[in-house]
Design a protein around this motif. Structure first.
Motif, PDB file in Angstrom:
ATOM      1  N   VAL A   1       0.823  -1.194   0.000  1.00 14.84           N
ATOM      2  CA  VAL A   1       0.000   0.000   0.000  1.00 14.84           C
ATOM      3  C   VAL A   1       0.865   1.255   0.000  1.00 14.84           C
ATOM      4  CG1 VAL A   1      -1.649   1.331   1.337  1.00 14.84           C
ATOM      5  CG2 VAL A   1      -1.980  -1.117   1.034  1.00 14.84           C
ATOM      6  N   TYR A   2       1.867   1.251   0.841  1.00 17.19           N
ATOM      7  CA  TYR A   2       2.687   2.450   0.843  1.00 17.19           C
ATOM      8  C   TYR A   2       4.159   2.221   1.205  1.00 17.19           C
ATOM      9  CZ  TYR A   2       3.852   7.320   0.969  1.00 17.19           C
ATOM     10  OH  TYR A   2       4.423   8.512   0.682  1.00 17.19           O
ATOM     11  N   LEU A   3       4.415   1.227   2.041  1.00 17.46           N
ATOM     12  CA  LEU A   3       5.770   1.068   2.571  1.00 17.46           C
ATOM     13  C   LEU A   3       6.802   0.795   1.473  1.00 17.46           C
ATOM     14  CD1 LEU A   3       7.070   0.982   5.410  1.00 17.46           C
ATOM     15  CD2 LEU A   3       6.769  -1.491   5.385  1.00 17.46           C
ATOM     16  N   GLY A   4       6.517  -0.144   0.600  1.00 18.48           N
ATOM     17  CA  GLY A   4       7.531  -0.596  -0.358  1.00 18.48           C
ATOM     18  C   GLY A   4       8.378  -1.673   0.292  1.00 18.48           C
ATOM     19  N   ASP A   5       9.049  -2.470  -0.529  1.00 15.27           N
ATOM     20  CA  ASP A   5       9.880  -3.559   0.016  1.00 15.27           C
ATOM     21  C   ASP A   5      11.094  -3.010   0.746  1.00 15.27           C
ATOM     22  OD1 ASP A   5       8.213  -5.365  -1.221  1.00 15.27           O
ATOM     23  OD2 ASP A   5       9.534  -5.678  -2.938  1.00 15.27           O
ATOM     24  N   ILE A   6      11.669  -1.987   0.130  1.00 15.12           N
ATOM     25  CA  ILE A   6      12.949  -1.462   0.605  1.00 15.12           C
ATOM     26  C   ILE A   6      12.869   0.064   0.521  1.00 15.12           C
ATOM     27  CG2 ILE A   6      15.442  -1.326   0.069  1.00 15.12           C
ATOM     28  CD1 ILE A   6      14.896  -4.159  -1.359  1.00 15.12           C
TER      29      ILE A   6
ATOM     30  N   LYS B   1       8.558 -10.831  -7.252  1.00 12.67           N
ATOM     31  CA  LYS B   1       8.238 -10.896  -5.816  1.00 12.67           C
ATOM     32  C   LYS B   1       8.909 -12.076  -5.114  1.00 12.67           C
ATOM     33  CE  LYS B   1       5.640  -7.368  -5.215  1.00 12.67           C
ATOM     34  NZ  LYS B   1       6.186  -6.290  -4.385  1.00 12.67           N
ATOM     35  N   ASP B   2       9.348 -13.073  -5.897  1.00  6.84           N
ATOM     36  CA  ASP B   2       9.979 -14.237  -5.274  1.00  6.84           C
ATOM     37  C   ASP B   2      11.448 -13.996  -4.953  1.00  6.84           C
ATOM     38  OD1 ASP B   2       7.637 -15.642  -5.393  1.00  6.84           O
ATOM     39  OD2 ASP B   2       8.065 -16.474  -7.378  1.00  6.84           O
ATOM     40  N   ARG B   3      11.951 -12.878  -5.442  1.00  2.00           N
ATOM     41  CA  ARG B   3      13.357 -12.575  -5.177  1.00  2.00           C
ATOM     42  C   ARG B   3      13.567 -12.379  -3.688  1.00  2.00           C
ATOM     43  NH1 ARG B   3      16.422  -7.776  -8.482  1.00  2.00           N
ATOM     44  NH2 ARG B   3      18.454  -7.936  -7.454  1.00  2.00           N
ATOM     45  N   ASP B   4      14.666 -12.926  -3.215  1.00  2.00           N
ATOM     46  CA  ASP B   4      14.946 -12.870  -1.780  1.00  2.00           C
ATOM     47  C   ASP B   4      15.100 -11.426  -1.306  1.00  2.00           C
ATOM     48  OD1 ASP B   4      15.784 -14.237   0.753  1.00  2.00           O
ATOM     49  OD2 ASP B   4      17.544 -12.982   0.372  1.00  2.00           O
ATOM     50  N   LEU B   5      14.409 -11.113  -0.207  1.00  2.84           N
ATOM     51  CA  LEU B   5      14.358  -9.722   0.261  1.00  2.84           C
ATOM     52  C   LEU B   5      15.726  -9.199   0.703  1.00  2.84           C
ATOM     53  CD1 LEU B   5      12.445  -7.315   0.865  1.00  2.84           C
ATOM     54  CD2 LEU B   5      12.198  -8.238   3.174  1.00  2.84           C
ATOM     55  N   SER B   6      16.435  -9.972   1.483  1.00  2.00           N
ATOM     56  CA  SER B   6      17.728  -9.457   1.981  1.00  2.00           C
ATOM     57  C   SER B   6      18.740  -9.317   0.849  1.00  2.00           C
ATOM     58  CB  SER B   6      18.331 -10.357   3.059  1.00  2.00           C
ATOM     59  OG  SER B   6      17.400 -11.231   3.570  1.00  2.00           O
ATOM     60  N   GLU B   7      18.669 -10.275  -0.075  1.00  2.00           N
ATOM     61  CA  GLU B   7      19.569 -10.173  -1.234  1.00  2.00           C
ATOM     62  C   GLU B   7      19.237  -8.913  -2.011  1.00  2.00           C
ATOM     63  OE1 GLU B   7      20.257 -10.054  -5.292  1.00  2.00           O
ATOM     64  OE2 GLU B   7      18.346 -11.002  -4.765  1.00  2.00           O
ATOM     65  N   ALA B   8      17.936  -8.650  -2.195  1.00  2.00           N
ATOM     66  CA  ALA B   8      17.495  -7.452  -2.913  1.00  2.00           C
ATOM     67  C   ALA B   8      17.982  -6.199  -2.190  1.00  2.00           C
ATOM     68  CB  ALA B   8      15.979  -7.448  -3.034  1.00  2.00           C
TER      69      ALA B   8
ATOM     70  N   ARG C   1      11.137  -5.401   6.586  1.00  3.56           N
ATOM     71  CA  ARG C   1      11.216  -6.155   7.841  1.00  3.56           C
ATOM     72  C   ARG C   1      11.972  -5.368   8.900  1.00  3.56           C
ATOM     73  NH1 ARG C   1      10.276 -11.405   8.321  1.00  3.56           N
ATOM     74  NH2 ARG C   1       9.026 -12.229   6.634  1.00  3.56           N
ATOM     75  N   GLN C   2      12.956  -4.561   8.438  1.00  8.68           N
ATOM     76  CA  GLN C   2      13.697  -3.733   9.390  1.00  8.68           C
ATOM     77  C   GLN C   2      12.894  -2.486   9.739  1.00  8.68           C
ATOM     78  OE1 GLN C   2      16.963  -3.565   6.635  1.00  8.68           O
ATOM     79  NE2 GLN C   2      18.292  -4.718   8.026  1.00  8.68           N
TER      80      GLN C   2
END
Ligand code: ATP
Ligand code: MG
Lengths: 401, 231
Positions: free
Chosen positions: A48-53, A219-226, A243-244
């Protein structure tokens, strides 16, 4: 031979394959529902607003100062796009809004109209009126609670006062073009969204941006790697994944994931029993038939492989049926969702609004898990009766009732 | 070896353990069957006919004694060798439940040939010929459930015959058939015995069947009670 057994004993095969297909369907549906719940939660959290990173200049998160900015946002956005991300620059500033005798503190947001919709779904959260428009710079979209506090409706006038970057007084009049539905406490109470060019003009900000929100295209790309990739593209900047940024929410989703897996395991076990039973019946019903075969010279390994081939063939057909029925159903609920709003209205998790519609989500995992599980289950279920039939003495088998 | 008896039982004993009770089904039984014989095994119920046929067919092992088939001691053969021997040298006809229910008459008769790896064409020729000999022309594509009992037994005989085995073992092949059907089945068996020189050993209760055998071996309580040759 295996094929003939299946095609000629139609009723028996239909029962076996049918129960296996049903089991597969249930597994797929459950997996997709579970995945959908997690996905919805994560989407609500980040979509909605945060974004992955998010990228900020160092120190901005602790002290969101108008002058603490990420330099050259357009260049960085272009680089991020090349690396498989969607990214949007955002501008923030605090101010005071007044309308019809009341006033409230606002959190102004300069929105990149081209990139923001690619990164988040904020443009689709308009409850009343319409989203921002580039050719109407004086039109704004505001949070639900803010609209209530200020007592404004669509088309109402709002006077905004703030301090521009050069220290001068910034003020102007804006018109309410849209009111957002509940998307999270901060935006609900103070969200004041305007076109980025208008923000820059009002606040006298010409260079840099306060925040760059980034999402993964895949979306399947690993979050921390991204996040590491993003950090490498933005040296010297502070890069954090959602997550942080939202540790409480992340933790909740993790707990959810575990309990879902547990529920899936229970559902799968029940389904496993169905398959086990079907396979056992299938073989033990025909012990006498296998006895005849062995008496006329079929070797134990041949009996074993015949039964295995039959079971595998049935599993393949059952899987095709399960996927054939399951995928459209899951796809349907992916689009339409199951409305749970009667059960819980406007739930909010860790300051994030929670969508009461439960969607399915089809991912590689939801597809492969049931298929894989079915084959393992069938194998496990059929090995015992197949071995038994293979090793049984033909005489015993012939006399088997 | 070629001149010796095709089946030879020497002092064969079979004891079944049923719980704590031991049942002596066969008790020191010896017999030799020559190539080309058409032999009936007779005797009252429980006298051990089925047990003998099972032992000769390597479906069961004797508790004591020696069984040789075409000069091979069955006790010396491995499981696989026994499977192969049943496949290639013996034809079985059981009292009932002879056929594989999902296969047609043709496929049932063809089954063992396919197991032997015979090429499709040769199989087809042999199976069609054999089905014709047992009078099942035109019924090739019926499945067992679509055939009468007599027709099923004829399929079973065709299946036992196509491999051109050394011996056909039949356990009460006519037990479930009416007498006319039984008589025609017997005729077919006689014909195959004469024209193909295949050894038949079959058990029976039926006096009319015994009348057509050329040799009658009688069993009583697992012991040899009579051995009569005709003609
Ligand atoms: N699997 C078995 N376990 C225990 N006893 C058995 C078994 N098979 C046969 N017997 C016993 O061995 C004896 C001989 O049985 P068999 O079946 O050979 O007789 P049969 O002459 O074929 O009889 P019928 O004419 O009724 O078919 C019988 O007393 C029978 O009860
Ligand atoms: Mg018997």
């Amino acid at each position: 031979m295996a094929l003939r057994n299946i095609s000629r004993k139609r009723v028996r095969s239909a029962i076996t394959i049918g129960s296996m297909a049903f089991a597969g369907f249930i597994m797929l549906f459950f997996a997709a529902l579970g995945q959908g719940l997690l996905y919805t939660m994560e989407q609500n959290a980040v979509g909605v607003y945060l974004g992955d990173i998010q990228i900020h200049a160092p120190g901005y998160l602790g002290d969101p100062d108008l002058y603490t900015r990420v330099p050259d946002p357009n260049e960085l956005v272009a680089k991020l796009k090349a690396a498989g991300f969607n990214a949007t620059p955002r501008l923030f500033g605090f101010g005071l809004a007044a309308a019809s005798g009341t006033s409230a503190g606002i959190w102004m947001r300069g929105v990149d109209l081209i990139n923001e919709p690619k990164v988040t779904m904020i443009d689709r959260q308009v409850m009343e009126g319409a989203w921002l428009s580039a050719d109407k710079p004086k039109n704004v979209v505001i949070g639900k609670k803010l609209a209530h506090t200020l007592g404004v409706k669509l088309g109402s006038e709002i006077v905004v006062v703030s301090q521009a970057a050069d220290g001068s007084m910034a003020n102007d009049i804006y018109f309410v073009r849209g009111i957002l539905k509940s998307v999270g406490d901060a935006i609900d109470q103070g969200g004041f969204l305007m076109v980025d060019t208008e923000f820059r003009r009002l606040m006298g900000v010409t260079e840099g941006t306060h925040e760059i929100a980034v999402t993964r295209v895949n979306k399947d790309r690993d979050l921390s790697e991204a996040a590491r990739t993003v950090a490498a593209l933005a040296p010297g900047m502070e890069v954090k994944d959602w997550r942080q940024l939202q540790p409480v929410l992340a933790k909740m989703i993790d707990v959810m994931d575990t309990s879902l897996l547990f529920m899936l395991f229970i559902a799968y076990s029940a389904v496993g029993m169905v398959i086990l039973n079907a396979m056992l019946m299938n073989v033990f019903e025909r012990i006498r038939e296998f006895g005849v075969m062995k008496a006329i010279g079929v070797t134990p390994p041949q009996v074993f492989s015949l039964i295995m081939a039959e079971a595998m063939l049935e599993a393949v057909i059952a899987n095709v049926l399960a996927l054939g029925a399951g995928i459209p159903v899951v796809r349907h609920f992916e689009k339409h969702g199951i409305d749970l709003s009667s059960l819980s209205s406007g739930a909010s998790l860790a300051g994030m609004a929670f969508d009461p519609i439960w969607y399915c989500k089809l991912t590689a995992r939801t597809l492969t898990m049931p298929v894989w599980f079915m084959f393992v289950m069938v194998l496990a279920a059929v090995i015992y009766p197949a071995l038994k039939a293979a090793l049984l003495k033909p005489l015993e088998a012939l006399h088997h009732q | 070896m070629d001149n010796g008896p095709i089946i030879k039982l020497e002092n064969v004993t079979k004891v079944y353990h049923q719980g704590k009770i031991n049942v002596t089904a066969i008790d020191g039984f010896s017999v030799a069957v020559d190539k080309g014989d058409f032999t009936a095994l007779c005797g009252p119920s429980g006298s051990g006919k089925t047990t003998i046929l099972n032992i000769v067919g390597a479906l069961d092992v004797p508790t004591a004694g020696r069984v040789t088939l075409e000069g091979n001691d069955l006790a010396d053969l491995s499981r696989t060798a026994l499977s192969t021997m049943r496949r290639d040298r013996i034809g079985f006809v059981f009292q009932a439940y002879n056929l594989i229910p999902v296969l047609t008459a043709y496929e049932n008769a063809e089954f063992v040939l396919a197991l032997q790896g015979m090429p499709e064409r040769e199989r087809r020729a042999r199976v069609m010929e054999m089905l014709k000999e047992v009078g099942l022309e035109g019924l090739e594509n019926r499945r067992p459930e679509e055939l009468s009992g007599g027709q099923q037994q004829r399929v079973a005989i065709a299946r036992a015959m196509v491999t051109q085995p050394a011996v056909i073992l039949a356990d009460e092949p006519t037990a479930n058939l009416d007498s006319a059907t039984a008589a025609s089945l017997l005729s077919i068996m006689e014909h195959l015995n004469i024209s193909h020189g295949i050894t038949f050993l079959f058990s029976t209760h039926d006096q009319r069947v015994m009348d057509r055998a050329r040799r009658i071996i009688t069993l009583r309580d697992g012991k040899l009670a009579g051995d009569e040759r005709k003609g």
